[in-house]
Design a protein around this motif. Structure first.
Motif, PDB file in Angstrom:
ATOM      1  N   ASP A  88      13.965  20.352 -11.285  1.00  0.00           N
ATOM      2  CA  ASP A  88      14.426  20.555  -9.901  1.00  0.00           C
ATOM      3  C   ASP A  88      14.952  21.967  -9.709  1.00  0.00           C
ATOM      4  O   ASP A  88      14.644  22.618  -8.708  1.00  0.00           O
ATOM      5  N   ARG A  89      15.742  22.465 -10.664  1.00  0.00           N
ATOM      6  CA  ARG A  89      16.265  23.833 -10.589  1.00  0.00           C
ATOM      7  C   ARG A  89      15.132  24.857 -10.702  1.00  0.00           C
ATOM      8  O   ARG A  89      15.166  25.893 -10.037  1.00  0.00           O
ATOM      9  N   TYR A  90      14.121  24.545 -11.533  1.00  0.00           N
ATOM     10  CA  TYR A  90      12.968  25.445 -11.680  1.00  0.00           C
ATOM     11  C   TYR A  90      12.225  25.591 -10.348  1.00  0.00           C
ATOM     12  O   TYR A  90      11.909  26.710  -9.924  1.00  0.00           O
ATOM     13  N   VAL A  91      11.961  24.461  -9.695  1.00  0.00           N
ATOM     14  CA  VAL A  91      11.241  24.493  -8.410  1.00  0.00           C
ATOM     15  C   VAL A  91      12.066  25.221  -7.358  1.00  0.00           C
ATOM     16  O   VAL A  91      11.544  26.035  -6.586  1.00  0.00           O
ATOM     17  N   ALA A  92      13.390  24.958  -7.324  1.00  0.00           N
ATOM     18  CA  ALA A  92      14.263  25.557  -6.312  1.00  0.00           C
ATOM     19  C   ALA A  92      14.361  27.073  -6.469  1.00  0.00           C
ATOM     20  O   ALA A  92      14.448  27.802  -5.468  1.00  0.00           O
ATOM     21  N   ILE A  93      14.322  27.581  -7.690  1.00  0.00           N
ATOM     22  CA  ILE A  93      14.526  29.010  -7.933  1.00  0.00           C
ATOM     23  C   ILE A  93      13.209  29.767  -8.066  1.00  0.00           C
ATOM     24  O   ILE A  93      13.064  30.877  -7.548  1.00  0.00           O
ATOM     25  N   CYS A  94      12.230  29.151  -8.738  1.00  0.00           N
ATOM     26  CA  CYS A  94      10.970  29.861  -9.019  1.00  0.00           C
ATOM     27  C   CYS A  94       9.936  29.719  -7.903  1.00  0.00           C
ATOM     28  O   CYS A  94       9.151  30.642  -7.665  1.00  0.00           O
ATOM     29  N   VAL A  95       9.888  28.555  -7.250  1.00  0.00           N
ATOM     30  CA  VAL A  95       8.935  28.352  -6.143  1.00  0.00           C
ATOM     31  C   VAL A  95       9.672  27.767  -4.925  1.00  0.00           C
ATOM     32  O   VAL A  95       9.386  26.653  -4.494  1.00  0.00           O
ATOM     33  N   PRO A  96      10.638  28.501  -4.386  1.00  0.00           N
ATOM     34  CA  PRO A  96      11.496  27.956  -3.325  1.00  0.00           C
ATOM     35  C   PRO A  96      10.754  27.565  -2.044  1.00  0.00           C
ATOM     36  O   PRO A  96      11.174  26.639  -1.346  1.00  0.00           O
ATOM     37  N   LEU A  97       9.651  28.262  -1.735  1.00  0.00           N
ATOM     38  CA  LEU A  97       8.916  27.966  -0.505  1.00  0.00           C
ATOM     39  C   LEU A  97       8.234  26.603  -0.549  1.00  0.00           C
ATOM     40  O   LEU A  97       7.936  26.009   0.493  1.00  0.00           O
ATOM     41  N   HIS A  98       7.969  26.097  -1.746  1.00  0.00           N
ATOM     42  CA  HIS A  98       7.310  24.796  -1.894  1.00  0.00           C
ATOM     43  C   HIS A  98       8.293  23.690  -2.307  1.00  0.00           C
ATOM     44  O   HIS A  98       7.872  22.580  -2.622  1.00  0.00           O
ATOM     45  N   ILE A 188      13.351  30.152 -15.220  1.00  0.00           N
ATOM     46  CA  ILE A 188      14.458  30.338 -14.268  1.00  0.00           C
ATOM     47  C   ILE A 188      15.175  31.662 -14.520  1.00  0.00           C
ATOM     48  O   ILE A 188      15.404  32.451 -13.588  1.00  0.00           O
ATOM     49  N   ILE A 189      15.520  31.925 -15.778  1.00  0.00           N
ATOM     50  CA  ILE A 189      16.250  33.157 -16.116  1.00  0.00           C
ATOM     51  C   ILE A 189      15.395  34.394 -15.848  1.00  0.00           C
ATOM     52  O   ILE A 189      15.886  35.403 -15.326  1.00  0.00           O
ATOM     53  N   SER A 190      14.096  34.312 -16.176  1.00  0.00           N
ATOM     54  CA  SER A 190      13.211  35.454 -15.914  1.00  0.00           C
ATOM     55  C   SER A 190      13.093  35.730 -14.422  1.00  0.00           C
ATOM     56  O   SER A 190      13.021  36.893 -14.003  1.00  0.00           O
ATOM     57  N   THR A 191      13.092  34.675 -13.610  1.00  0.00           N
ATOM     58  CA  THR A 191      13.037  34.827 -12.149  1.00  0.00           C
ATOM     59  C   THR A 191      14.329  35.416 -11.612  1.00  0.00           C
ATOM     60  O   THR A 191      14.316  36.298 -10.739  1.00  0.00           O
ATOM     61  N   ILE A 192      15.468  34.935 -12.130  1.00  0.00           N
ATOM     62  CA  ILE A 192      16.772  35.431 -11.672  1.00  0.00           C
ATOM     63  C   ILE A 192      16.944  36.915 -11.994  1.00  0.00           C
ATOM     64  O   ILE A 192      17.477  37.679 -11.179  1.00  0.00           O
ATOM     65  N   SER A 207      24.206  28.174  -9.541  1.00  0.00           N
ATOM     66  CA  SER A 207      23.575  26.931  -9.094  1.00  0.00           C
ATOM     67  C   SER A 207      23.034  26.087 -10.243  1.00  0.00           C
ATOM     68  O   SER A 207      22.822  24.886 -10.087  1.00  0.00           O
ATOM     69  N   CYS A 208      22.802  26.714 -11.407  1.00  0.00           N
ATOM     70  CA  CYS A 208      22.273  25.951 -12.546  1.00  0.00           C
ATOM     71  C   CYS A 208      23.169  26.014 -13.786  1.00  0.00           C
ATOM     72  O   CYS A 208      22.842  25.420 -14.811  1.00  0.00           O
ATOM     73  N   SER A 209      24.312  26.694 -13.685  1.00  0.00           N
ATOM     74  CA  SER A 209      25.203  26.827 -14.846  1.00  0.00           C
ATOM     75  C   SER A 209      25.831  25.493 -15.237  1.00  0.00           C
ATOM     76  O   SER A 209      25.998  25.211 -16.432  1.00  0.00           O
ATOM     77  N   SER A 210      26.176  24.653 -14.253  1.00  0.00           N
ATOM     78  CA  SER A 210      26.797  23.355 -14.545  1.00  0.00           C
ATOM     79  C   SER A 210      25.847  22.469 -15.339  1.00  0.00           C
ATOM     80  O   SER A 210      26.229  21.841 -16.335  1.00  0.00           O
ATOM     81  N   HIS A 211      24.590  22.436 -14.898  1.00  0.00           N
ATOM     82  CA  HIS A 211      23.576  21.631 -15.584  1.00  0.00           C
ATOM     83  C   HIS A 211      23.350  22.147 -17.001  1.00  0.00           C
ATOM     84  O   HIS A 211      23.228  21.363 -17.954  1.00  0.00           O
TER      85      HIS A 211
END
Length: 276
Positions: A88-98, A188-192, A207-211
């Motif tokens: 879920d975090r990957y989709v939200a950060i790496c492909v946010p438009l989808h 995720i980290i490479s995208t950030i 947004s993903c540190s807690s997880h």
């Protein structure tokens, strides 16, 4: 610790259910994780409390089997849920438009249901295999709960099949989800790191540190138990590590997700106002 785990996870479950702002995929999975943590600690810790207070260390075979079933269920569900939360975090950060298209309501329900279904099937097969074992004259369990590995050790039956099953189950339901989590966070980290502004990077990391903290605590203790060499001297360390992921992690989960998340804190306050 038991009361903190139950109350903390119950507060998060209540807040997610009552506050519409938290009706998102991330908090839906968090709600499932909180329910699983409540079942998890309630499987082991109440019996441990009774044993500590009364000094009665006996447990019936039926209670032991029930404890074994729910322990295997919760461990499997938590590993799978944590991997879905990473996705879920990957989709939200790496492909946010989808994100809205991919993580729709039906997809979230399907993913959460599959984690509980997989956990139920794995724990059912494991429990049935344990019930068919014959145990030796000495019925002492050198643990504070009916751990599958400990149950196998005190059996006089041929345990080849059950050891093979637990090994395959550990790889499929433990190692594979952990590898998926690692792959997700690499992307995720490479995208950030590609984000130009420092404010944008810190927002994404938060947004993903807690997880990520929960993954390190739970997966780290579970996998370290299976990967370290087995010996009689390491039994005490096994018990300490078991106590960490059975008692400490469910207590820390609600603290990590609530104290590091303003949305959850606001939702908790709002849900309390609803009741009081």
């Amino acid at each position: 610790m038991y009361l903190l785990a139950v109350l903390g996870n119950l507060m998060i479950t209540t807040a997610v259910c009552l506050v519409s702002q938290l009706h998102t995929p991330m908090y839906f999975f968090l709600c499932n994780l909180s329910v699983e943590d409540i079942v998890y600690v309630s499987t082991v810790l109440p019996k441990l409390l009774v044993t500590t207070v009364t000094g009665d260390t006996s447990i019936s075979l039926s209670s032991c089997i029930v404890q074994l079933y729910f322990f295997a269920l919760c461990v499997t569900v938590e590993f799978v849920l944590l991997s879905f939360m990473a996705y879920d975090r990957y989709v939200a950060i790496c492909v946010p438009l989808h994100y809205i298209l991919i993580m729709n309501k039906m997809m979230c329900i399907l993913l959460a249901s599959s984690s509980w279904f997989l956990g139920s099937i794995v724990s059912l097969f494991l429990t049935l295999m344990v019930t068919n074992l014959t145990f030796c004259d000495v019925h002492d369990i050198n643990h504070f709960f009916c751990d599958p590995q400990t149950m196998i050790k005190i059996s006089c039956s041929d345990t080849t099949n059950i050891i093979l099953f637990t090994s395959i189950g550990g790889v499929l339901c433990g190692c594979c989800p952990f590898i998926l989590i690692i792959i997700s966070y690499i992307y995720i980290i490479s995208t950030i790191l590609k984000i130009q502004t420092s404010g944008g990077r810190s927002k994404m990391f938060s947004s993903c540190s807690s997880h990520l903290m929960v993954v390190i605590l739970f997966c780290g203790t579970c996998l370290s138990m299976t990967m370290k060499p087995k010996s009689e001297k390491s039994k005490k360390l096994d018990i300490i590590l078991s106590l960490i992921y059975i008692a400490v992690v469910p207590v820390l989960n609600p603290l990590v997700y609530s104290l590091r998340n303003r949305e959850v804190m606001k939702a908790m306050k709002k849900s309390f106002k609803t009741f009081f």
